[in-house]
Design a protein around this motif. Structure first.
Motif, PDB file in Angstrom:
ATOM      1  N   GLY A   5     -69.965 -46.639 -22.811  1.00 20.05           N
ATOM      2  CA  GLY A   5     -70.128 -46.141 -23.633  1.00 20.05           C
ATOM      3  C   GLY A   5     -70.044 -44.618 -22.937  1.00 20.05           C
ATOM      4  N   SER A   6     -70.536 -44.220 -22.219  1.00 17.61           N
ATOM      5  CA  SER A   6     -71.304 -42.829 -21.322  1.00 17.61           C
ATOM      6  C   SER A   6     -70.062 -42.757 -20.555  1.00 17.61           C
ATOM      7  N   SER A   7     -70.311 -43.916 -19.776  1.00 20.91           N
ATOM      8  CA  SER A   7     -69.183 -43.767 -18.321  1.00 20.91           C
ATOM      9  C   SER A   7     -67.526 -43.529 -19.016  1.00 20.91           C
ATOM     10  N   GLN A   8     -67.283 -44.423 -19.795  1.00 24.72           N
ATOM     11  CA  GLN A   8     -65.868 -43.869 -20.541  1.00 24.72           C
ATOM     12  C   GLN A   8     -65.782 -42.378 -21.297  1.00 24.72           C
ATOM     13  N   ARG A   9     -66.637 -41.827 -21.219  1.00 28.32           N
ATOM     14  CA  ARG A   9     -66.872 -40.490 -22.196  1.00 28.32           C
ATOM     15  C   ARG A   9     -66.747 -39.627 -21.114  1.00 28.32           C
ATOM     16  N   ARG A  10     -67.514 -39.788 -19.927  1.00 29.97           N
ATOM     17  CA  ARG A  10     -67.247 -39.486 -18.133  1.00 29.97           C
ATOM     18  C   ARG A  10     -65.820 -39.530 -18.363  1.00 29.97           C
ATOM     19  N   THR A  11     -65.492 -40.548 -18.288  1.00 31.21           N
ATOM     20  CA  THR A  11     -64.071 -40.387 -17.558  1.00 31.21           C
ATOM     21  C   THR A  11     -62.492 -39.612 -18.413  1.00 31.21           C
ATOM     22  N   THR A  12     -63.278 -40.260 -19.214  1.00 31.07           N
ATOM     23  CA  THR A  12     -62.588 -39.064 -20.234  1.00 31.07           C
ATOM     24  C   THR A  12     -62.531 -37.704 -19.738  1.00 31.07           C
ATOM     25  N   SER A  13     -63.802 -37.399 -20.107  1.00 34.41           N
ATOM     26  CA  SER A  13     -63.680 -35.857 -19.610  1.00 34.41           C
ATOM     27  C   SER A  13     -62.940 -35.379 -18.257  1.00 34.41           C
ATOM     28  N   MET A  14     -63.479 -36.179 -17.372  1.00 39.24           N
ATOM     29  CA  MET A  14     -62.956 -36.102 -16.262  1.00 39.24           C
ATOM     30  C   MET A  14     -60.719 -35.326 -16.468  1.00 39.24           C
ATOM     31  N   ILE A  15     -60.355 -36.734 -16.991  1.00 39.62           N
ATOM     32  CA  ILE A  15     -59.292 -36.706 -17.174  1.00 39.62           C
ATOM     33  C   ILE A  15     -59.263 -35.610 -17.848  1.00 39.62           C
ATOM     34  N   ARG A  16     -59.586 -35.046 -19.135  1.00 34.10           N
ATOM     35  CA  ARG A  16     -58.833 -33.494 -19.601  1.00 34.10           C
ATOM     36  C   ARG A  16     -59.456 -32.560 -17.988  1.00 34.10           C
ATOM     37  N   ALA A  17     -60.034 -32.775 -17.508  1.00 33.66           N
ATOM     38  CA  ALA A  17     -60.807 -31.402 -16.803  1.00 33.66           C
ATOM     39  C   ALA A  17     -59.446 -32.166 -15.328  1.00 33.66           C
ATOM     40  N   GLU A  18     -58.484 -32.730 -15.329  1.00 32.45           N
ATOM     41  CA  GLU A  18     -57.704 -32.634 -14.566  1.00 32.45           C
ATOM     42  C   GLU A  18     -56.690 -32.542 -15.233  1.00 32.45           C
ATOM     43  N   GLN A  19     -56.444 -32.471 -16.414  1.00 33.86           N
ATOM     44  CA  GLN A  19     -55.050 -32.186 -17.124  1.00 33.86           C
ATOM     45  C   GLN A  19     -54.765 -30.714 -17.188  1.00 33.86           C
ATOM     46  N   HIS A  20     -56.239 -30.290 -17.695  1.00 34.84           N
ATOM     47  CA  HIS A  20     -56.824 -28.368 -17.470  1.00 34.84           C
ATOM     48  C   HIS A  20     -56.187 -27.805 -16.367  1.00 34.84           C
ATOM     49  N   GLU A  21     -56.636 -28.623 -15.085  1.00 41.65           N
ATOM     50  CA  GLU A  21     -56.508 -27.727 -14.303  1.00 41.65           C
ATOM     51  C   GLU A  21     -54.884 -27.928 -13.125  1.00 41.65           C
ATOM     52  N   LEU A  22     -54.074 -29.259 -13.719  1.00 47.25           N
ATOM     53  CA  LEU A  22     -52.791 -29.921 -13.544  1.00 47.25           C
ATOM     54  C   LEU A  22     -52.448 -28.586 -14.140  1.00 47.25           C
ATOM     55  N   GLU A  23     -52.295 -28.564 -15.110  1.00 43.22           N
ATOM     56  CA  GLU A  23     -51.246 -27.122 -16.183  1.00 43.22           C
ATOM     57  C   GLU A  23     -52.048 -26.078 -15.555  1.00 43.22           C
ATOM     58  N   ARG A  24     -52.904 -25.959 -15.493  1.00 41.42           N
ATOM     59  CA  ARG A  24     -52.894 -24.131 -14.476  1.00 41.42           C
ATOM     60  C   ARG A  24     -52.124 -23.939 -13.012  1.00 41.42           C
TER      61      ARG A  24
END
Length: 67
Positions: A5-24
């Motif tokens: 569960g912790s690993s999945q949260r980190r992965t989701t967080s990383m995906i969100r950060a990457e999506q935010h960076e892509l939008e920027r």
């Protein structure tokens, strides 16, 4: 299970950060495109004004204007 569960949260967080960076990045590209259009308009206006005033317009932008 807790570790998964912790690993999945980190992965989701990383995906969100990457999506935010892509939008920027997309916004920055759009801004740069606007700047290119504005610069092109300025350059074209300068060419037209120079031609109307009888000044020789350089064939390439790297050439300095001739008096």
């Amino acid at each position: 299970m807790n570790q998964l569960g912790s690993s999945q949260r980190r992965t989701t967080s990383m995906i969100r950060a990457e999506q935010h960076e892509l939008e920027r990045c997309k916004q920055e590209i759009a801004h740069l495109k606007q700047l290119v259009v504005r610069l092109s308009e300025i350059a074209l206006r300068h060419v037209v004004e120079s031609a109307q005033s009888g000044l020789k317009v350089p064939e390439r932008l790297s050439e300095p204007p001739k008096p």
